[in-house]
Scaffold this motif. Structure first.
Motif, short mmCIF file in Angstrom:
data_model
loop_
_atom_site.label_atom_id
_atom_site.label_comp_id
_atom_site.label_asym_id
_atom_site.label_seq_id
_atom_site.Cartn_x
_atom_site.Cartn_y
_atom_site.Cartn_z
N ASN A 1 10.59 15.07 64.32
CA ASN A 1 9.53 14.73 65.26
C ASN A 1 8.16 15.05 64.68
O ASN A 1 7.46 15.94 65.14
CB ASN A 1 9.73 15.50 66.58
CG ASN A 1 10.84 14.94 67.41
OD1 ASN A 1 11.00 13.73 67.51
ND2 ASN A 1 11.63 15.81 68.01
N GLY A 2 7.78 14.34 63.62
CA GLY A 2 6.45 14.51 63.07
C GLY A 2 6.34 15.47 61.90
O GLY A 2 5.27 15.58 61.31
N ASN A 3 7.40 16.17 61.56
CA ASN A 3 7.34 17.11 60.44
C ASN A 3 8.33 16.76 59.32
O ASN A 3 8.75 17.62 58.56
CB ASN A 3 7.54 18.55 60.92
CG ASN A 3 8.88 18.78 61.60
OD1 ASN A 3 9.58 17.83 61.94
ND2 ASN A 3 9.22 20.03 61.80
N CYS A 4 8.65 15.48 59.20
CA CYS A 4 9.57 15.03 58.17
C CYS A 4 9.05 15.35 56.77
O CYS A 4 9.79 15.84 55.92
CB CYS A 4 9.84 13.54 58.30
SG CYS A 4 11.00 12.89 57.08
N ARG A 5 7.78 15.07 56.52
CA ARG A 5 7.22 15.34 55.19
C ARG A 5 7.37 16.82 54.83
O ARG A 5 7.81 17.17 53.75
CB ARG A 5 5.75 14.93 55.10
CG ARG A 5 5.09 15.24 53.75
CD ARG A 5 3.62 14.85 53.72
NE ARG A 5 3.41 13.44 53.91
CZ ARG A 5 3.50 12.52 52.95
NH1 ARG A 5 3.79 12.88 51.72
NH2 ARG A 5 3.28 11.25 53.23
N GLU A 6 7.01 17.69 55.76
CA GLU A 6 7.12 19.13 55.53
C GLU A 6 8.57 19.53 55.25
O GLU A 6 8.85 20.30 54.32
CB GLU A 6 6.60 19.89 56.76
CG GLU A 6 6.71 21.39 56.64
CD GLU A 6 6.35 22.12 57.93
OE1 GLU A 6 6.46 23.35 57.93
OE2 GLU A 6 5.97 21.47 58.93
#
Length: 138
Positions: free
Chosen positions: A11-16
């Motif tokens: 939910n929005g933190n895939c890159r991290e």
């Protein structure tokens, strides 16, 4: 069947998360955002969300993306990612790499079924099983 690859959703933190996994496992990471995709017309923060990513190491692929709009991810306990390690040292390295902010369910240890095995849930809510099948005694 040529491959069976896990595909994770965030939910929005895939890159991290994927950069964290690259640090833990090594390998080559490729990331494409919704804004970089052909025809991508997202605005604001949505354009920076990950449409598709893949981490490849030694022929093994881990893929992931961010949910967008109403497609939010609900985390649960029905799926775990199981790593079949090639040595006890590799299991130790991966477990240590995933350990930052994790909840350890079972520390790595020798088991009655002849494996070196441990479990944890990482800081992103992903359940990991790490296993090294020890060679049978001669």
């Amino acid at each position: 069947m040529k491959a069976f690859d896990p595909y994770l959703a965030f939910n929005g933190n895939c890159r991290e998360a994927m950069e964290f996994y690259q640090k833990a496992f090594g390998g080559e990471l490729k990331i494409m955002t919704y804004g970089e995709a052909p025809g991508g017309n997202q605005s604001g923060d949505e354009k920076d969300l990950v449409m598709h990513s893949q981490l490849v190491k030694d022929g093994i692929t881990l893929m992931a993306s961010d949910g967008m709009g109403d497609n939010k991810v609900t985390f649960g306990s029905s799926v775990s990612v199981s790593l079949q390690c090639s040595s006890k040292e590799e299991a130790d390295t991966f477990f240590k790499g995933l350990n930052d902010g994790a909840k350890i369910t079972m520390p790595l240890q020798d088991t009655f079924w002849g494996a070196y095995f441990g479990m944890l849930t990482d800081k992103f809510g992903i359940h990991w099983l790490l296993n090294y099948d020890k060679p049978a005694a001669q």
